[in-house]
Design a protein around this motif. Structure first.
Motif, PDB file in Angstrom:
ATOM      1  N   GLU A  15      28.640  49.223  53.776  1.00 42.60           N
ATOM      2  CA  GLU A  15      28.755  48.193  52.601  1.00 42.60           C
ATOM      3  C   GLU A  15      27.697  47.979  51.901  1.00 42.60           C
ATOM      4  OE1 GLU A  15      30.429  44.681  54.476  1.00 42.60           O
ATOM      5  OE2 GLU A  15      32.340  45.794  54.959  1.00 42.60           O
ATOM      6  N   ARG A  16      26.388  48.654  52.051  1.00 36.72           N
ATOM      7  CA  ARG A  16      25.112  48.311  51.199  1.00 36.72           C
ATOM      8  C   ARG A  16      25.644  48.957  49.778  1.00 36.72           C
ATOM      9  NH1 ARG A  16      23.093  50.192  56.217  1.00 36.72           N
ATOM     10  NH2 ARG A  16      21.829  48.707  57.280  1.00 36.72           N
ATOM     11  N   VAL A  17      26.464  50.057  49.858  1.00 38.68           N
ATOM     12  CA  VAL A  17      26.727  50.695  48.404  1.00 38.68           C
ATOM     13  C   VAL A  17      28.094  50.198  48.066  1.00 38.68           C
ATOM     14  CG1 VAL A  17      27.048  53.040  47.525  1.00 38.68           C
ATOM     15  CG2 VAL A  17      25.790  52.828  49.778  1.00 38.68           C
ATOM     16  N   LYS A  18      28.001  49.791  46.692  1.00 41.17           N
ATOM     17  CA  LYS A  18      28.945  49.174  46.033  1.00 41.17           C
ATOM     18  C   LYS A  18      29.369  50.080  44.797  1.00 41.17           C
ATOM     19  CE  LYS A  18      27.784  45.227  48.430  1.00 41.17           C
ATOM     20  NZ  LYS A  18      28.908  45.030  49.560  1.00 41.17           N
ATOM     21  N   TYR A  19      30.500  50.386  44.729  1.00 40.30           N
ATOM     22  CA  TYR A  19      31.053  51.464  43.832  1.00 40.30           C
ATOM     23  C   TYR A  19      31.619  50.733  42.755  1.00 40.30           C
ATOM     24  CZ  TYR A  19      30.240  54.767  47.703  1.00 40.30           C
ATOM     25  OH  TYR A  19      29.478  55.152  48.587  1.00 40.30           O
ATOM     26  N   ALA A  20      31.820  51.672  41.375  1.00 41.28           N
ATOM     27  CA  ALA A  20      32.498  51.345  40.226  1.00 41.28           C
ATOM     28  C   ALA A  20      31.838  49.947  39.712  1.00 41.28           C
ATOM     29  CB  ALA A  20      34.053  50.869  40.695  1.00 41.28           C
ATOM     30  N   THR A  21      30.647  50.058  39.851  1.00 43.58           N
ATOM     31  CA  THR A  21      29.923  48.916  39.230  1.00 43.58           C
ATOM     32  C   THR A  21      28.764  49.440  38.215  1.00 43.58           C
ATOM     33  OG1 THR A  21      30.172  47.692  41.574  1.00 43.58           O
ATOM     34  CG2 THR A  21      28.502  46.999  39.940  1.00 43.58           C
ATOM     35  N   THR A  22      28.795  48.952  37.027  1.00 49.65           N
ATOM     36  CA  THR A  22      27.949  49.501  36.114  1.00 49.65           C
ATOM     37  C   THR A  22      27.008  48.478  35.652  1.00 49.65           C
ATOM     38  OG1 THR A  22      29.521  50.990  35.161  1.00 49.65           O
ATOM     39  CG2 THR A  22      27.594  50.352  33.643  1.00 49.65           C
ATOM     40  N   VAL A  23      25.719  48.863  35.802  1.00 47.81           N
ATOM     41  CA  VAL A  23      24.429  47.814  35.469  1.00 47.81           C
ATOM     42  C   VAL A  23      24.376  47.878  33.933  1.00 47.81           C
ATOM     43  CG1 VAL A  23      21.950  47.368  36.019  1.00 47.81           C
ATOM     44  CG2 VAL A  23      23.416  48.154  37.855  1.00 47.81           C
ATOM     45  N   THR A  24      24.446  46.702  33.411  1.00 48.37           N
ATOM     46  CA  THR A  24      24.205  46.594  31.912  1.00 48.37           C
ATOM     47  C   THR A  24      22.833  46.185  31.490  1.00 48.37           C
ATOM     48  OG1 THR A  24      25.362  44.500  31.956  1.00 48.37           O
ATOM     49  CG2 THR A  24      26.902  46.215  31.520  1.00 48.37           C
ATOM     50  N   GLY A  25      22.225  45.475  32.367  1.00 49.26           N
ATOM     51  CA  GLY A  25      20.875  44.912  32.121  1.00 49.26           C
ATOM     52  C   GLY A  25      20.096  44.430  33.175  1.00 49.26           C
ATOM     53  N   ILE A  26      18.934  44.450  33.057  1.00 49.63           N
ATOM     54  CA  ILE A  26      17.886  43.890  34.240  1.00 49.63           C
ATOM     55  C   ILE A  26      16.707  42.881  33.344  1.00 49.63           C
ATOM     56  CG2 ILE A  26      16.282  44.366  35.971  1.00 49.63           C
ATOM     57  CD1 ILE A  26      17.559  47.359  35.867  1.00 49.63           C
ATOM     58  N   SER A  27      16.686  41.672  34.224  1.00 50.41           N
ATOM     59  CA  SER A  27      15.657  40.808  33.422  1.00 50.41           C
ATOM     60  C   SER A  27      15.292  39.922  34.553  1.00 50.41           C
ATOM     61  CB  SER A  27      16.499  39.767  32.436  1.00 50.41           C
ATOM     62  OG  SER A  27      17.414  39.093  33.041  1.00 50.41           O
ATOM     63  N   ARG A  28      14.228  39.025  34.395  1.00 55.11           N
ATOM     64  CA  ARG A  28      13.477  37.976  35.239  1.00 55.11           C
ATOM     65  C   ARG A  28      14.634  36.771  34.950  1.00 55.11           C
ATOM     66  NH1 ARG A  28       9.680  39.439  39.604  1.00 55.11           N
ATOM     67  NH2 ARG A  28       8.304  40.872  38.324  1.00 55.11           N
ATOM     68  N   GLN A  29      14.798  36.189  36.180  1.00 52.12           N
ATOM     69  CA  GLN A  29      15.683  35.046  36.040  1.00 52.12           C
ATOM     70  C   GLN A  29      15.082  33.966  35.059  1.00 52.12           C
ATOM     71  OE1 GLN A  29      17.682  33.313  39.538  1.00 52.12           O
ATOM     72  NE2 GLN A  29      16.483  31.466  39.129  1.00 52.12           N
TER      73      GLN A  29
ATOM     74  N   ALA B 293      25.780  43.026  35.725  1.00 54.34           N
ATOM     75  CA  ALA B 293      26.663  44.182  36.404  1.00 54.34           C
ATOM     76  C   ALA B 293      28.193  43.992  35.763  1.00 54.34           C
ATOM     77  CB  ALA B 293      26.552  44.501  37.700  1.00 54.34           C
ATOM     78  N   VAL B 294      28.754  45.037  35.628  1.00 52.86           N
ATOM     79  CA  VAL B 294      30.315  44.753  35.328  1.00 52.86           C
ATOM     80  C   VAL B 294      31.084  45.899  36.190  1.00 52.86           C
ATOM     81  CG1 VAL B 294      30.053  46.301  33.342  1.00 52.86           C
ATOM     82  CG2 VAL B 294      32.055  44.459  33.690  1.00 52.86           C
ATOM     83  N   ASP B 295      32.154  45.476  36.595  1.00 53.91           N
ATOM     84  CA  ASP B 295      33.086  46.348  37.515  1.00 53.91           C
ATOM     85  C   ASP B 295      34.190  46.919  36.693  1.00 53.91           C
ATOM     86  OD1 ASP B 295      35.189  44.653  37.050  1.00 53.91           O
ATOM     87  OD2 ASP B 295      35.145  43.766  39.059  1.00 53.91           O
ATOM     88  N   GLN B 296      34.872  47.981  37.306  1.00 50.09           N
ATOM     89  CA  GLN B 296      35.873  48.687  36.389  1.00 50.09           C
ATOM     90  C   GLN B 296      36.905  47.859  35.814  1.00 50.09           C
ATOM     91  OE1 GLN B 296      37.515  51.310  39.248  1.00 50.09           O
ATOM     92  NE2 GLN B 296      37.914  49.899  40.528  1.00 50.09           N
ATOM     93  N   ASP B 297      37.102  46.783  36.264  1.00 51.88           N
ATOM     94  CA  ASP B 297      38.072  45.503  35.478  1.00 51.88           C
ATOM     95  C   ASP B 297      37.361  44.881  34.642  1.00 51.88           C
ATOM     96  OD1 ASP B 297      40.344  46.833  37.164  1.00 51.88           O
ATOM     97  OD2 ASP B 297      39.408  45.348  38.904  1.00 51.88           O
ATOM     98  N   GLY B 298      36.142  44.921  34.309  1.00 49.22           N
ATOM     99  CA  GLY B 298      35.438  44.323  33.287  1.00 49.22           C
ATOM    100  C   GLY B 298      34.954  42.818  33.743  1.00 49.22           C
ATOM    101  N   ASN B 299      35.081  42.686  35.163  1.00 54.91           N
ATOM    102  CA  ASN B 299      34.650  41.385  35.689  1.00 54.91           C
ATOM    103  C   ASN B 299      33.040  41.552  35.582  1.00 54.91           C
ATOM    104  OD1 ASN B 299      37.039  40.406  36.383  1.00 54.91           O
ATOM    105  ND2 ASN B 299      37.278  42.008  37.905  1.00 54.91           N
ATOM    106  N   GLU B 300      32.547  40.441  35.277  1.00 56.92           N
ATOM    107  CA  GLU B 300      30.918  40.334  35.248  1.00 56.92           C
ATOM    108  C   GLU B 300      30.277  39.756  36.472  1.00 56.92           C
ATOM    109  OE1 GLU B 300      29.632  39.824  30.650  1.00 56.92           O
ATOM    110  OE2 GLU B 300      30.856  38.509  31.387  1.00 56.92           O
ATOM    111  N   ALA B 301      29.295  40.546  36.957  1.00 59.16           N
ATOM    112  CA  ALA B 301      28.575  39.720  37.935  1.00 59.16           C
ATOM    113  C   ALA B 301      26.772  39.813  37.750  1.00 59.16           C
ATOM    114  CB  ALA B 301      28.705  40.332  39.038  1.00 59.16           C
ATOM    115  N   ARG B 302      26.474  38.874  38.269  1.00 59.15           N
ATOM    116  CA  ARG B 302      24.791  38.831  38.515  1.00 59.15           C
ATOM    117  C   ARG B 302      24.304  38.639  39.820  1.00 59.15           C
ATOM    118  NH1 ARG B 302      26.456  39.265  33.989  1.00 59.15           N
ATOM    119  NH2 ARG B 302      26.071  38.297  32.225  1.00 59.15           N
TER     120      ARG B 302
END
Length: 435
Positions: A98-112, A131-140
């Motif tokens: 579970e350390r590996v998360k698939y279908a997850t595209t990183v769109t940017g990296i920054s400092r908080q 990041a964003v998943d294959q359904d378009g859901n965004e995550a931080r």
């Protein structure tokens, strides 16, 4: 921040190896993979056989993680990309679980809470991975460190000789491919052009030349930008990777047999549609006409868009990590091997952020898997606080035997690995030098 994980971008060979080293040191790690399976990019060229042998394609920490499961490291042979995935990379990803998360595209990296401009409190803030998943859901995701092992596979270089697409290249997209072909039978009896001088181009030429042998009437033209074909044939006996040396030797044999027309000094400027075929036009006006399909295999370049809010240091010529650019620059790199590169050389102005693997090399073509494994071993040790291990050099690279450099870019001068002098043939309106 010590309670936050280290985020790795990319579940390819170097990304998974970095995760194995960190897991072995009990460091929490999350791997974000754009594809739906491990090493998705490798799977896309699964039909291609590597010129590195199995012992050079597995990482030390990965082997230690896998062996308790009953897995045994392959000890001989040269796998295809698919075999590399099935027999090593997929099992490694399975152990990492579970350390590996698939279908997850990183769109940017920054400092908080801080963009690239802000100095105040920058080093004390965690990274924010968008990041964003294959359904378009965004995550931080918050991270205490980030390792970018996303590779360069997604951005192939164009056929145009000046680094931009040639005139008409976009319009002719249906007749131009940027990946090594697998089944080439559809091109039987037609004229196919390969643009590029690296190992990908050589692989494509060999596949097409076998088609030409089987199917009379098939014409294969190989276009090189350089004025000399010397580097195409590698270092022969001076290359300690025998399959790489054999690749160049096999290509030369196909040329000597007349199955391939090799054209040097041809820098693509335009693709002109002539009915159902293309005419490829060089900057100096030379033409190759009646072309059914073009394979533009001129290398790759890194995607730095997601890094735009980080303070990074890339070489202006290579787009490589600045700390290793002098070791890998094909303009000056000559016979011998590049030096090992670890955490010190890969360090960025943005403390805690590292670019590793083929992406660290930018546009340089000299990357080997074993170099990437040494990179991630050192970086993982550094991030775990083991600075003595990070500073060690545990890599012994084979001699390339290749005389690199662009000193012969505009002429046919020889080098320390010189091949026999070229002959001359006629293509289009003007005479063209052929290696």
């Amino acid at each position: 921040m010590d309670e936050l994980p280290i985020v790795i971008i990319g579940a390819g060979p170097q990304g998974l190896a970095a995760a194995a080293h960190l897991a072995e040191r009990d460091v929490e790690v999350v791997v974000l993979e754009r594809g739906e399976e491990p090493a998705a990019a490798v799977s896309e060229w699964g039909h291609v056989r590597l010129f590195s042998a199995w012992p050079e394609l597995t990482d030390t920490a990965a082997r230690r993680l896998l062996e308790p499961t009953g897995w045994s490291a392959p000890t001989s042979g040269y796998p295809t990309g698919a075999e590399w995935v099935n027999d090593y990379l997929a099992p490694l990803a399975g152990v990492l679980g579970e350390r590996v998360k698939y279908a997850t595209t990183v769109t940017g990296i920054s400092r908080q809470g801080r963009d690239k401009v802000v100095d105040g409190g920058r080093k004390s803030q965690p990274f924010t991975v968008h990041a964003v998943d294959q359904d378009g859901n965004e995550a931080r995701l918050r991270a205490r460190a980030v390792i970018d092992a996303s590779g360069t596979w997604g951005i192939p270089n164009p056929a145009g000789g000046d680094g931009f697409p040639a005139l008409g290249e976009a319009r002719a997209h249906a007749s131009i491919s940027y990946r090594i072909p697998d089944d080439v039978s559809d091109f039987a009896g037609s004229h196919v052009v390969v643009v590029g001088a690296g190992h990908s181009a050589t692989h494509a030429v060999l596949r097409l030349s076998e088609l030409a042998r089987r199917s009379p009437g098939t014409q294969v033209t190989w276009l090189l930008r350089r004025g000399s074909a010397t580097n195409v044939f590698d270092g022969g006996l001076g290359d300690e990777l025998p399959e790489r040396a054999a690749l160049g030797s096999r290509a030369r044999k196909m040329i000597d047999e007349g199955l391939v027309n090799l054209v040097t000094g041809f820098r693509v400027a335009e693709f002109r549609q002539d009915g159902e075929t293309l005419t490829v036009i060089a900057e100096d006006g030379h033409e190759v006409a009646g072309v059914a399909h073009v394979f533009a295999l001129t290398g790759f370049r890194p995607d730095t868009e997601m890094l735009r809010e980080l303070r990074i240091d890339l070489d202006p010529a290579l787009d490589a990590v600045a700390g290793i650019a002098a070791e890998i620059d094909p303009n000056i790199h000559s016979c011998g091997s590049v030096g090992a590169t670890g955490a010190r050389e890969l360090a960025q102005p943005e403390q805690g952020f590292f670019i590793v693997g083929v992406k660290a090399y930018g546009r340089a073509p000299t990357f080997l898997a074993m170099t990437g494994y040494e990179q991630v071993r050192s970086v993982a040790a550094h991030l775990a606080g083991d600075h003595e291990a990070a500073a060690r050099n545990e890599l012994a690279l084979p001699d390339t035997g290749v005389c690199g450099g662009s000193g012969d870019f505009d002429d046919n001068a020889g080098s320390c690995c010189a091949a026999p002098a070229p002959s001359v043939m006629q293509i289009g309106r003007r005479p063209v030098t052929v290696g």
